[in-house]
Structure formats: C-alpha cells, structure tokens
Design a protein around this motif. Structure first.
Motif, mmCIF file in Angstrom:
data_model
loop_
_atom_site.group_PDB
_atom_site.id
_atom_site.type_symbol
_atom_site.label_atom_id
_atom_site.label_comp_id
_atom_site.label_asym_id
_atom_site.label_seq_id
_atom_site.Cartn_x
_atom_site.Cartn_y
_atom_site.Cartn_z
ATOM 1 N N ALA A 164 8.226 15.186 -6.683
ATOM 2 C CA ALA A 164 8.450 13.419 -5.795
ATOM 3 C C ALA A 164 7.621 14.164 -4.869
ATOM 4 O O ALA A 164 5.930 13.340 -4.326
ATOM 5 C CB ALA A 164 9.821 13.705 -4.903
ATOM 6 N N TRP A 165 7.362 15.811 -4.147
ATOM 7 C CA TRP A 165 7.059 16.455 -3.614
ATOM 8 C C TRP A 165 5.090 16.717 -3.198
ATOM 9 O O TRP A 165 4.158 16.601 -2.285
ATOM 10 C CB TRP A 165 7.296 16.846 -2.358
ATOM 11 N N SER A 166 4.729 16.911 -4.637
ATOM 12 C CA SER A 166 3.857 17.322 -5.282
ATOM 13 C C SER A 166 2.504 16.845 -5.031
ATOM 14 O O SER A 166 1.008 17.027 -4.521
ATOM 15 C CB SER A 166 3.753 18.068 -6.108
ATOM 16 N N PRO A 167 2.449 15.366 -5.416
ATOM 17 C CA PRO A 167 1.530 14.931 -5.126
ATOM 18 C C PRO A 167 1.164 13.963 -3.143
ATOM 19 O O PRO A 167 -0.398 14.648 -3.202
ATOM 20 C CB PRO A 167 1.986 13.041 -5.361
ATOM 21 N N VAL A 168 2.287 14.304 -2.291
ATOM 22 C CA VAL A 168 1.809 14.552 -1.054
ATOM 23 C C VAL A 168 1.270 15.990 -0.884
ATOM 24 O O VAL A 168 0.384 15.336 -0.095
ATOM 25 C CB VAL A 168 3.237 13.770 -0.491
ATOM 26 N N ILE A 169 1.414 16.684 -1.239
ATOM 27 C CA ILE A 169 0.814 18.028 -0.995
ATOM 28 C C ILE A 169 -0.581 18.077 -1.275
ATOM 29 O O ILE A 169 -1.506 18.589 -1.166
ATOM 30 C CB ILE A 169 1.758 19.241 -1.343
ATOM 31 N N PHE A 170 -0.527 17.983 -2.725
ATOM 32 C CA PHE A 170 -2.117 17.764 -3.434
ATOM 33 C C PHE A 170 -3.134 16.987 -2.910
ATOM 34 O O PHE A 170 -3.701 17.249 -2.256
ATOM 35 C CB PHE A 170 -1.926 17.587 -4.773
ATOM 36 N N PHE A 171 -2.325 15.752 -2.535
ATOM 37 C CA PHE A 171 -3.966 15.131 -1.783
ATOM 38 C C PHE A 171 -3.675 15.424 -0.180
ATOM 39 O O PHE A 171 -5.288 14.486 0.005
ATOM 40 C CB PHE A 171 -2.976 13.148 -1.588
ATOM 41 N N PRO A 176 6.733 6.776 1.360
ATOM 42 C CA PRO A 176 6.073 6.582 2.553
ATOM 43 C C PRO A 176 4.905 7.350 3.263
ATOM 44 O O PRO A 176 4.268 6.829 4.094
ATOM 45 C CB PRO A 176 7.142 6.198 3.509
ATOM 46 N N PHE A 177 4.708 8.190 2.686
ATOM 47 C CA PHE A 177 3.870 9.759 2.896
ATOM 48 C C PHE A 177 2.630 8.772 2.567
ATOM 49 O O PHE A 177 1.609 9.523 3.375
ATOM 50 C CB PHE A 177 4.035 11.009 3.247
ATOM 51 N N ILE A 178 2.243 8.734 1.801
ATOM 52 C CA ILE A 178 1.165 8.043 1.278
ATOM 53 C C ILE A 178 0.833 7.252 2.266
ATOM 54 O O ILE A 178 -0.710 7.133 1.716
ATOM 55 C CB ILE A 178 1.139 6.878 -0.025
#
Length: 358
Positions: free
Chosen positions: A338-345, A280-282
């Motif tokens: 799960a969370w690395s794409p959120v942190i990366f973007f 959902p953080f997208i």
C-alpha cells in the motif's frame, strides 16, 4: 502572505472547476453504460437521478487527485510562461518556498479525502449500488446455506444449515469448541441463534451441550462460559465476502480480525485496508510532482498540463496495482504493497524539485 493569496487565487478556481468536470464525466459514463437497461425496465427519471446523486460523492473522491494535479500543473506552468516564476526567482523567493502553501494544503486535503471516504462515500456508494441493482434487476441475496466459519484461530467452529440476513439469524446450529491442541472440548447444538446487537453475542434457543466422556459423547449441562465466546459478528455469515474497498476502515478492521482469528489468509484484505490510508496521499504526491515539473515547457501549457496529469495519475495507479498484486501473493508485506508507491513517488518528486530551477 500576498504571494500565498495570489497562488491560491490561481489554483483553487481551477481545482474546483476541474473537480466538478471530472466528477460529471464519471457520472455520465456510469449513466450511459446503463441507460439502455434503465429504459428497458421502465425506470422512472426520479430513480435514475437518485442513482446519479448517490454516485456524486464517489465521483468527487475519484476526481480530487486528478483535479488538483491539473490545476496545480496548469497554474504554475502558466505563471512560468508569463515570466512570473522568473520574477519570483529574481527577487530571491525560491520555487519551493513559493509553493510550500500548496504542499501544506495538499496534506490537509489528503486527510480530508480519507475522512470523506470513510464517513460519507462508503455509505452513499452502498445506497447507489443497492438502488442501481434494484433498477437493473440485479438482486443481491445475502442469505447463506451450509455455513461453516472458523474463529479464534480454529478453536471455535460455527456450523449452521442456514443464515437469514433479514433476521440476523442462524438456523440448525452446531458450535464446536476445541482446546489448544485442537482436541474436542464440547459441542453445543441450538435450533436457532439470534444475533444480539447490544451484547454483541449470539443468543441461543434451547441450547444442548455435548462433551466427550471417555470414549463416548454425553449430554451435559450447558456451560454458559462457552456461550459467551460466540461473538463472531453476523456479517461473516453472509453469502458474499466482505469487499474491504467498499466498507469503512472500522468495518474492514473487524473483517480482517475475523480472518486472523479463523486462521484464514488475509494478506489481500490487509493490503486493501492499508491502502485506505495510503491512497489519499496521492493528493500530496501529484502536487509535489507538479511543482517539480514546473517550467519544463512554455508552449501548449493546457495540453502539456492535461498530458502530465493523465500520465502521472496512470503511472501511480499502475505502480500501486503492481505492488498490491505482489502483496496479495505474499512477495512483499501488506504495508509495503500500500505504501511503497507513495514513498517511491515522493522520492521522485524530491529529485524533480532538486533539479528544477529554484
């Protein structure tokens, strides 16, 4: 406050319109993929409409991130093309300060998207799948034969000749209890076991207990402390494995706990569980990206906005897919998958905003 109201008046109508448009497209795609089979099976229009209605929450869930990205990107780019952003900057209002309300709104939307999926989307999508499978003559048999389930890290073994889903019943059951060193402690046989939903335990019919005595196995009195340990939930005995993506967070947690207790691999399931919270953080990320990309072009605002929202969405999905595969095979932790794409973007968004005209 007037600036906030003005900004929301620009973004929210676009968001609502884009969300319904993308949701409608997804629903129609699903309809057209199955329309031939519906007609062959003489399905009624009412049933087809019910399938589409049940699918609406899922399509809305899919559409929200793309819609908020498009609406934010288009609204800000249009304001930049009309020199409204330049006027704000000249008056001493930074781009970040002007768009902070959008970021705050996106965080609330991310939380709402998680709750919406967990409390509503999962249930309606299950109804849609069940009804659609019925109309398409795709029967789902959850009964199971020759079931063996490990529990309590292998200390308890469930063995049943058959599991009957409609009655939540096990037939011809053997329950093997082992010690810390996996030494045999007892075996309980029961003609059938019925799941007690109130006590969350299996009720055994005329159980018989066997224990090792010296070099032989003898019948002994049933130790009901053992019986009380038979708490493995009935869902585990179904023919199909639990798809973590299609159940609520609580149900996924129960399934992962079972896998841990049984000593079975659970990395993939745990990654999908964390993804329920991370995905959902997208919504927050795409809004942040839109702000960072503001002012990159004055021409073809609609075309550029559409292209940027599609590109950013695809890039995020591909990145998450790669990290989830790495987590599945144990190269990175389930949490990182799960969370690395959120942190990366998020980092990319901060960099873009840093070099944007603020």
């Amino acid at each position: 406050m007037k600036l906030v109201i003005y900004l929301f008046k620009k973004v929210i109508p676009l968001f609502v319109g884009a969300m319904f448009f993308f949701a409608l497209v997804l629903n129609l795609v699903d309809l057209f993929m199955n329309i031939a089979t519906y007609l062959q099976n003489n399905c009624s229009g009412k049933d087809i409409m019910m399938v589409m209605a049940y699918y609406v929450p899922k399509t809305v869930w899919y559409a929200v991130p793309v819609a908020i990205l498009f609406s934010t990107s288009y609204a800000l780019s249009e304001m930049y093309a009309a020199n409204e952003i330049q006027a704000l900057l000249a008056s001493g209002v930074s781009l970040f300060r002007f768009t902070v309300p959008l970021l705050i709104m996106s965080l609330f939307m991310a939380y709402g998207l998680f709750v919406f999926e967990n409390k509503f989307v999962v249930q309606t999508y299950e109804k849609k799948t069940t009804l659609q499978n019925t109309l398409l003559n795709k029967t789902k048999n959850e009964n199971n034969n020759d079931v063996i389930v490990l529990s309590d890290n292998g200390r308890i073994i469930y063995s049943a000749a058959r599991y009957i889903e409609s009655q939540k019943k096990l037939k011809t059951c053997y329950f093997v209890f082992r010690g810390e060193q996996r030494e045999l402690q007892a075996v309980i046989y029961s003609k059938q076991a019925l799941w007690n939903a109130e006590r969350q335990v299996w009720d055994l019919e005329n159980p018989v207990q066997y224990e090792p005595v010296g070099d032989t196995i003898k019948i002994t009195n049933v130790n009901f402390d053992y019986v009380k340990m038979l708490t493995e939930s009935y869902e585990i005995f179904r023919k199909t494995n639990v798809d973590v993506q299609s159940v609520s967070a609580n149900e996924a947690r129960v399934y992962i706990r079972h896998l841990k207790k049984a000593g079975l691999p659970y990395n993939e399931e745990l990654s999908e569980y964390y993804k329920k919270y991370a995905f959902p953080f997208i919504v927050f990320i795409v809004v942040f990206l839109s702000i960072g990309l503001t002012g990159k072009t004055r021409k073809n605002v609609l075309l550029i906005s559409l292209a940027s929202c599609i590109s950013a969405s695809v890039l995020f999905y591909v990145t998450m897919m790669v990290t989830m595969v790495l987590a599945k095979h144990g190269y990175i932790s389930a949490f990182s998958g799960a969370w690395s794409p959120v942190i990366f973007f998020t980092i990319i968004s901060v960099v873009l905003l840093r070099f944007a005209r603020t």
